[in-house]
Design an enzyme around this catalytic site. Structure first.
Site, mmCIF file in Angstrom:
data_model
loop_
_atom_site.group_PDB
_atom_site.id
_atom_site.type_symbol
_atom_site.label_atom_id
_atom_site.label_comp_id
_atom_site.label_asym_id
_atom_site.label_seq_id
_atom_site.Cartn_x
_atom_site.Cartn_y
_atom_site.Cartn_z
ATOM 1 N N CYS A 1 11.802 12.002 7.983
ATOM 2 C CA CYS A 1 12.005 11.783 9.221
ATOM 3 C C CYS A 1 13.168 12.119 10.145
ATOM 4 O O CYS A 1 13.174 12.087 11.161
ATOM 5 C CB CYS A 1 11.588 10.213 9.590
ATOM 6 S SG CYS A 1 12.388 9.214 8.307
ATOM 7 N N GLU B 1 6.565 16.524 16.798
ATOM 8 C CA GLU B 1 7.181 16.338 15.049
ATOM 9 C C GLU B 1 6.366 17.281 14.394
ATOM 10 O O GLU B 1 5.192 17.255 14.484
ATOM 11 C CB GLU B 1 7.002 15.071 14.674
ATOM 12 C CG GLU B 1 7.531 14.587 13.427
ATOM 13 C CD GLU B 1 7.313 13.298 12.870
ATOM 14 O OE1 GLU B 1 8.357 12.879 12.294
ATOM 15 O OE2 GLU B 1 6.323 12.546 13.372
ATOM 16 N N GLU C 1 9.280 2.089 10.944
ATOM 17 C CA GLU C 1 10.186 3.282 11.055
ATOM 18 C C GLU C 1 9.126 4.557 11.306
ATOM 19 O O GLU C 1 8.254 4.528 10.086
ATOM 20 C CB GLU C 1 11.306 3.453 10.124
ATOM 21 C CG GLU C 1 12.158 4.545 10.508
ATOM 22 C CD GLU C 1 11.851 5.707 9.958
ATOM 23 O OE1 GLU C 1 11.458 6.753 10.418
ATOM 24 O OE2 GLU C 1 11.880 5.957 8.566
ATOM 25 N N LYS D 1 1.127 -1.088 0.055
ATOM 26 C CA LYS D 1 0.110 0.001 -0.003
ATOM 27 C C LYS D 1 0.897 1.121 -0.094
ATOM 28 O O LYS D 1 1.406 1.458 1.221
ATOM 29 C CB LYS D 1 -0.744 0.004 1.242
ATOM 30 C CG LYS D 1 -1.558 1.212 1.582
ATOM 31 C CD LYS D 1 -2.680 1.782 0.486
ATOM 32 C CE LYS D 1 -3.190 3.255 0.742
ATOM 33 N NZ LYS D 1 -2.347 4.387 0.753
ATOM 34 N N GLY E 1 5.914 5.421 8.463
ATOM 35 C CA GLY E 1 4.753 6.456 8.247
ATOM 36 C C GLY E 1 4.581 6.835 9.855
ATOM 37 O O GLY E 1 5.718 7.206 10.509
ATOM 38 N N SER E 2 3.566 7.585 10.192
ATOM 39 C CA SER E 2 3.266 8.256 11.184
ATOM 40 C C SER E 2 3.333 7.189 12.824
ATOM 41 O O SER E 2 2.930 6.108 12.523
ATOM 42 C CB SER E 2 1.921 8.845 11.420
ATOM 43 O OG SER E 2 0.819 8.073 11.571
ATOM 44 N N THR E 3 3.669 8.033 13.644
ATOM 45 C CA THR E 3 3.581 6.911 14.988
ATOM 46 C C THR E 3 2.334 6.480 15.451
ATOM 47 O O THR E 3 2.248 5.277 15.748
ATOM 48 C CB THR E 3 4.591 7.992 16.083
ATOM 49 O OG1 THR E 3 5.658 8.182 15.860
ATOM 50 C CG2 THR E 3 4.376 7.079 17.449
#
Length: 540
Positions: free
Chosen positions: A328, A424, A294, A213, A266-268
Site C-alpha cells: 500500500c 491504485e 488502512e 478473517k 484492505g481495499s478502499t
C-alpha cells in the site's frame, strides 16, 4: 500471584538476516522451503482453540507456480461463524481479568519463538504463498511481526501507566483502561503477514477478544504464525480464526450486537462498504463500534531540480518494484523535473534490464509473481492502457504460463491527471510525469490534488528551502512522509504507519496510538473522607 509493578523488557528492532550465499541461514531457509513445497497443508478454522476442518475447501497455490497447491483452506460456514463469535464472547472476561503482564508475556514469548525456532517455517510459508523474496519475507513475516509483538507489549504498559496527575487531599483519581465492551473483528490483507497478525493481536494486548478473517492468499503464513501464538500459550477463544469468503463472514459478523470494533487493512471499497454497513446497523449494537482502517494508496515520489538523480532512480527501483509493487506504500506516481529526467530515465532502463524476475526459491531474483489471477488480469488492463495512451519507458509485458508474472514497467505520461497517475494499481507499474523544472510551486499543488489517497510520499532535494516548501504544501498528502528516501519500509518503533483521506483512519500501527483505540477508559474517583452534610459553605 505476583506482588510487583512490572516493567516490560525494553524493545529493540529485530535484526534483519541477510541470507548471503553459502551462509548457514540461507541453507536453513532453503531446507524449510523444500519442506513447505513438498507438502499440502490442511488449514483449519480455529474456534475456541479447536482446529475445525469443515470440508469446504479452497486450494492455496503458489503465485510463482500457480499449478502448485501448497494448502487446502477449510472455509467457515454460518455455524462456525456463530460459534466463533460465541467463543470470543466466552473468552473475553477471563482474558481481560488476567494481569496485563500475563497477556504481554504471551506475545513476548511468541516474539522469541518466531525469532528462533519458527522463523524459517513462517518465512518459507510467506515466500511460497505470497510470492515474496527471502528479503521481503524476512522484513515482514519475521522482523516486523516480532517488532509488533515486542513494541506493542511495551506500549500497552505505557498506556496503562497513564493516570490522572492531580489528586487533591483526601481523593485518589485513577483511570481503568478497560477493553471494549464486545469483540473486535479483524480483517487482514494478503500482502503483509505482519499486518495479518498485528491486527488481531494488538487489541488482545488491551484485553479484547477477536474474530479474525485473514486473506485466503496469505492463509498459509498466517496459520503458521498463529501456531507460534498457540505455542506461546495464547488461551483458547482469545483469537478465533475464520477462513473463507469475506462477504459471507463479514455479513454475519457485522450483524452481531456484540461487535465492538473493526480492525481492517484492505481495499478502499471494502472498507467503505463495511463502514456503511456498520452505520446502517448502528442502533443494533451494544456499543458504538470503533472503526480502524488502512486502505489504499497512490504513493508519490517528487524530485526537485536540485535532487541527486542516482538517489531518485534507486528510490523508484526499490519503492515501486520491491514485492512487485504490492505494498500500500509502494511508489506509483513520479513527478520528475525536466533537467533530471534524462539521467533518471537512462538509469531506470539500465537497472531494470538487470533486475531478475522469477521463482522466489531462486535467491537471485529481485521480483516474484503477483498474487493471483485476478490481480494479473487487472495489471494486464493497465499495461494495455499504458501501451495505448502513454510512452513505455521500460517493461510493458506479462506472462501467465507458469506463474502470475508482470514485468516491472515504467510509463511516462503528458497528462498529470492520467488514470495511471490517479488509480491504485497495486502492481509493478510506475508512471512518470515530467514537469517543467521552473514550475516547482505548481507541481506541489498537483501532487497534493491528484489522488484521493494520502498514505505515503517522498520528496528528493538538496535545496533545503525546497524540502521545507514540499513538507508544508504536502502536509496532508501523506501520513508517512519521506525526505530523500523511498516511501516504503516503515519500521515499528521508528515510523508509525498510516495515512488519511481515502487511505484510512491514520491510527498508526506500531505505536501507542493504535492500541488506544482498543481501550474504553473508566475514570474512578475515590474519596477517603466523604462529606456528611449537604450544605456548602457559601450558604453561611
Amino acid at each position: 500471584m505476583s506482588a510487583a509493578i512490572s516493567q516490560i523488557p525494553v524493545p529493540a528492532n529485530e535484526p534483519v538476516h541477510d541470507y548471503a550465499p553459502d551462509s548457514a541461514r540461507r541453507a536453513s531457509l532453503q531446507s524449510a522451503l523444500d519442506t513447505a513445497a513438498a507438502e499440502v497443508v490442511e488449514i483449519p478454522c480455529v474456534i475456541a482453540g479447536e482446529h475445525v476442518f469443515t470440508g469446504d475447501t479452497v486450494d492455496v497455490t503458489m503465485p510463482c507456480d500457480h499449478g502448485h497447491v501448497l494448502a487446502r483452506l477449510h472455509a467457515a460456514g454460518p455455524a462456525e461463524i456463530a460459534r466463533a463469535a460465541e467463543a470470543a464472547e466466552g473468552a473475553r472476561a477471563g482474558w481481560a481479568a488476567l494481569p496485563w503482564e500475563e497477556r504481554a508475556a504471551v506475545y513476548l514469548r511468541a516474539a522469541d519463538l518466531l525469532s528462533g525456532p519458527h522463523r524459517d517455517r513462517v518465512n518459507a510459508a510467506c515466500m511460497l504463498g505470497q510470492g515474496k523474496t527471502c528479503h521481503q519475507a524476512e522484513i515482514d513475516a519475521a522482523c516486523e511481526l516480532i517488532d509488533f509483538w515486542r513494541f506493542n507489549a511495551a506500549y500497552s504498559a505505557q498506556i496503562l501507566s497513564e493516570q490522572p496527575p492531580i489528586n487533591p487531599p483526601g481523593v485518589w483519581n485513577r483511570l481503568d483502561h478497560r477493553p471494549l465492551d464486545g469483540f473486535v473483528f479483524a480483517i487482514t490483507p494478503f500482502n503483509f503477514t505482519a499486518i495479518g497478525l498485528n491486527l488481531p493481536t494488538a487489541p488482545t494486548l488491551m484485553g479484547n477478544s477477536v474474530l479474525w478473517k485473514p486473506a485466503q492468499t496469505a492463509s498459509l503464513s498466517c496459520f503458521r504464525a498463529f501456531q507460534v501464538l498457540e505455542a506461546a500459550g495464547l488461551p483458547p477463544g482469545v483469537i478465533n480464526m475464520l477462513n473463507g469468503r469475506g462477504s459471507q463472514i463479514g455479513g454475519q459478523v457485522l450483524a452481531r450486537p456484540e461487535l465492538a470494533g473493526l480492525h481492517f487493512t484492505g481495499s478502499t471499497s471494502t472498507f467503505q462498504h463495511l463502514w456503511r454497513t456498520i452505520g446502517e446497523r448502528i442502533s443494533e449494537y451494544r456499543t458504538y463500534p470503533r472503526i480502524v482502517g488502512e486502505t489504499g494508496g497512490k504513493d508519490f515520489i517528487l524530485a526537485h531540480p536540485s535532487a541527486e538523480p542516482q538517489a531518485v532512480a534507486t528510490a523508484i527501483l526499490r519503492g515501486a518494484f520491491e514485492y512487485q509493487g504490492q505494498k500500500c506504500s509502494a511508489a506509483s506516481r513520479m513527478y520528475l523535473p525536466s533537467n533530471l529526467w534524462p539521467a533518471i530515465r537512462d538509469r531506470l532502463v539500465d537497472q531494470l534490464a538487470q533486475m531478475k524476475m522469477g521463482d522466489v526459491r531462486d535467491f537471485s531474483n529481485f521480483l516474484g509473481a503477483v498474487i493471483d489471477a485476478s490481480a494479473f488480469r487487472d495489471h494486464e488492463g493497465y499495461l494495455a492502457l499504458g501501451a495505448e495512451s502513454a510512452e513505455t519507458v521500460a517493461g510493458g509485458t506479462a506472462d501467465r504460463s507458469v506463474g502470475w508474472f508482470v514485468q516491472p514497467t515504467v510509463f511516462r505520461v503528458d497528462d498529470p491527471k492520467h488514470r495511471l497517475m490517479q488509480e491504485e494499481i497495486f502492481g509493478p507499474i510506475a508512471t512518470v510525469f515530467v514537469y517543467d523544472e521552473a514550475r516547482w510551486d505548481e507541481v506541489l499543488q498537483l501532487v497534493d490534488g491528484t489522488s484521493p489517497y494520502a498514505l505515503t510520499g517522498a520528496v528528493f532535494a538538496m535545496d533545503r528551502a525546497a524540502i521545507v516548501s514540499a513538507s508544508e504544501a504536502l502536509r496532508f498528502a501523506a501520513g508517512n512522509f519521506y525526505i530523500n528516501d523511498k516511501p516504503t519500509g516503515a519500521v515499528v518503533g521508528q515510523q508509525p504507519f498510516g495515512g488519511g483521506r481515502a487511505s484510512g483512519t491514520n491510527d498508526k500501527a506500531g505505536s501507542p496510538l493504535n492500541l488506544l483505540r482498543w481501550t474504553s477508559p473508566r475514570a474512578i474517583k475515590e474519596t477517603f473522607g466523604p462529606p456528611t452534610d449537604w450544605r456548602y459553605p457559601f450558604l453561611g
